[in-house]
Design a protein around this motif. Structure first.
Motif, short mmCIF file in Angstrom:
data_model
loop_
_atom_site.label_atom_id
_atom_site.label_comp_id
_atom_site.label_asym_id
_atom_site.label_seq_id
_atom_site.Cartn_x
_atom_site.Cartn_y
_atom_site.Cartn_z
N CYS A 131 68.27 96.98 25.80
CA CYS A 131 68.11 95.59 26.23
C CYS A 131 68.80 95.35 27.57
N GLN A 132 69.83 96.15 27.86
CA GLN A 132 70.59 95.99 29.11
C GLN A 132 70.02 96.83 30.26
N ALA A 240 66.86 87.53 25.53
CA ALA A 240 68.21 87.18 25.09
C ALA A 240 68.94 86.57 26.29
N ALA A 241 69.94 85.76 26.02
CA ALA A 241 70.66 85.12 27.13
C ALA A 241 71.99 84.56 26.67
N PHE A 258 74.57 86.51 31.12
CA PHE A 258 73.39 87.30 31.45
C PHE A 258 72.12 86.61 30.96
N VAL A 259 70.98 87.13 31.42
CA VAL A 259 69.68 86.78 30.87
C VAL A 259 68.82 88.04 30.86
N ALA A 260 68.30 88.37 29.69
CA ALA A 260 67.39 89.50 29.54
C ALA A 260 65.98 88.95 29.36
N TYR A 277 67.43 92.95 32.98
CA TYR A 277 68.71 92.44 32.45
C TYR A 277 69.52 91.99 33.67
N ALA A 278 69.53 90.68 33.88
CA ALA A 278 70.17 90.13 35.08
C ALA A 278 71.55 89.59 34.75
N THR A 279 72.54 89.94 35.57
CA THR A 279 73.90 89.42 35.42
C THR A 279 74.14 88.33 36.46
#
Length: 287
Positions: A131-132, A240-241, A258-260, A277-279
Motif C-alpha cells: 500500500c505504501q 487509505a488516508a 499520507f494519502v494512498a 502513496y503520497a506523503t
C-alpha cells in the motif's frame, strides 16, 4: 360413500282355522251329520281371504336404492369443496402477493456499499506493505516511464463552506524528497489537481475542463514532443488516508500523514495509471 338401507320387517300372517267338532253319541245312525250338514270347503276362509303375497309389503314398498340417498344425493366430489373451491395456488398468497425479492428491501434498497459507511466505503487510516508503494505508469504515444515518488499538500477552500482540496505530485526524480524551488527537476511529473480531501473510498472523477484534473510534464522529451498536456478524463480512488486540513493552523499533524490512492487518467495521446502513496509536504500547500 355409506348407503343407509331401512329394512322393514315382513309380516307373514298364517290364519289356520281348525274346526273343533263334537260328536254327540246316539244309538241311531240316522242322527249323525252327513256330508250335507258339515262345513265344506266353501265357508272356511280360503286362499282368497288369507294375506297373500299381494297384501304383504313387497320389494316395491320397501325403501330401495331409489329412495335411499344414493350417489346423486350424497355430496360427491362436485358438492364437496374441491380443489376449485378451496383456496388453491391461485387464491393463497403466492410469491406474487407475498413480499418477494422485488418488494422486500434487498441489496439495492438496504444501505449497501455505496450508501452506508461499511467496509466498502470506510476510508482506512492504515496503509502497510505494498500500500505504501508508488508505481504509476505514464504512457504517451509509444513511450512510457514509471513515476515512483508521490507528495501532497493542501489547498484551502475558495469560498466558505467549500471542501479542502489536495494537490498531489507524482514524479521520477533521483531523490525522494519534498519538491521545492531549489530541488532538482525530475524528468517527468504528473500532477493531480483539485482532488477533494477524501472522507471515504468513493471515486472522484473529472473530464476536460472539470475537476479533478491532471497535467503531465515532460522535461527531457522521453514521453512526448510537447512539454505539457492536460487530461481529458481522470478517476481518483482513495484507498487509505490519514489527513488533517485543520491541523495547518495548529501546526500539529498526524504521526502518519499520507494519502494512498489509485489513479487512472487519460490524455489526447496517452494515459497515466497505477497506485500512489503520497506523503505530506508543507511546501506544496496553497493557502
Amino acid at each position: 360413500m355409506t348407503l343407509r338401507r331401512s329394512i322393514l320387517s315382513l309380516l307373514i300372517f298364517s290364519l289356520a282355522v281348525v274346526p273343533a267338532l263334537s260328536a254327540c253319541g246316539s244309538d241311531d245312525g240316522d242322527t249323525l251329520p252327513d256330508a250335507g250338514t258339515r262345513p265344506d270347503a266353501g265357508p272356511p276362509p280360503d286362499a282368497g281371504t288369507g294375506f297373500d303375497a299381494g297384501t304383504e309389503v313387497d320389494a316395491g314398498t320397501e325403501s330401495d336404492a331409489g329412495t335411499e340417498p344414493d350417489a346423486g344425493i350424497t355430496p360427491d366430489a362436485g358438492t364437496t369443496p374441491d380443489a376449485g373451491t378451496e383456496p388453491d395456488a391461485g387464491t393463497t398468497p403466492d410469491a406474487g402477493s407475498e413480499p418477494d425479492a422485488g418488494s422486500e428491501p434487498d441489496a439495492g434498497s438496504e444501505p449497501d456499499a455505496g450508501t452506508s459507511a461499511d467496509a466498502g466505503t470506510v476510508l482506512s487510516t492504515t496503509c502497510e506493505g505494498t500500500c505504501q508503494d508508488t508505481a504509476v505508469t505514464a504512457r504517451m504515444y509509444e513511450n512510457q516511464v514509471v513515476l515512483n515518488h508521490a507528495y501532497f499538500g493542501y489547498a484551502g477552500p475558495e469560498n466558505a463552506g467549500d471542501p479542502w482540496m489536495l494537490w498531489i505530485e507524482l514524479s521520477n526524480g533521483a531523490t525522494d524528497e519534498c519538491p521545492s524551488d531549489t530541488s532538482p527537476t525530475p524528468p517527468q511529473i504528473a500532477t493531480l489537481e483539485f482532488v477533494k480531501v477524501p472522507v471515504d473510498t468513493t471515486p472522484e472523477t473529472g473530464s476536460t475542463g472539470g475537476r479533478p484534473s491532471s497535467v503531465v510534464f515532460d522535461f527531457d522529451g522521453a514521453l512526448m514532443p510537447q512539454i505539457a498536456v492536460r487530461s481529458t478524463g481522470l478517476t481518483f480512488t482513495p484507498v487509505a488516508a490519514s489527513l488533517c486540513p485543520s491541523c495547518i493552523e495548529a501546526g500539529t499533524f498526524p504521526a502518519k500523514h499520507f494519502v494512498a490512492f489509485d489513479v487512472n487518467a487519460t490524455y489526447a495521446n496517452g494515459t497515466v495509471s497505477g497506485h500512489g502513496y503520497a506523503t505530506y509536504c508543507p511546501s506544496m500547500n496553497t493557502l
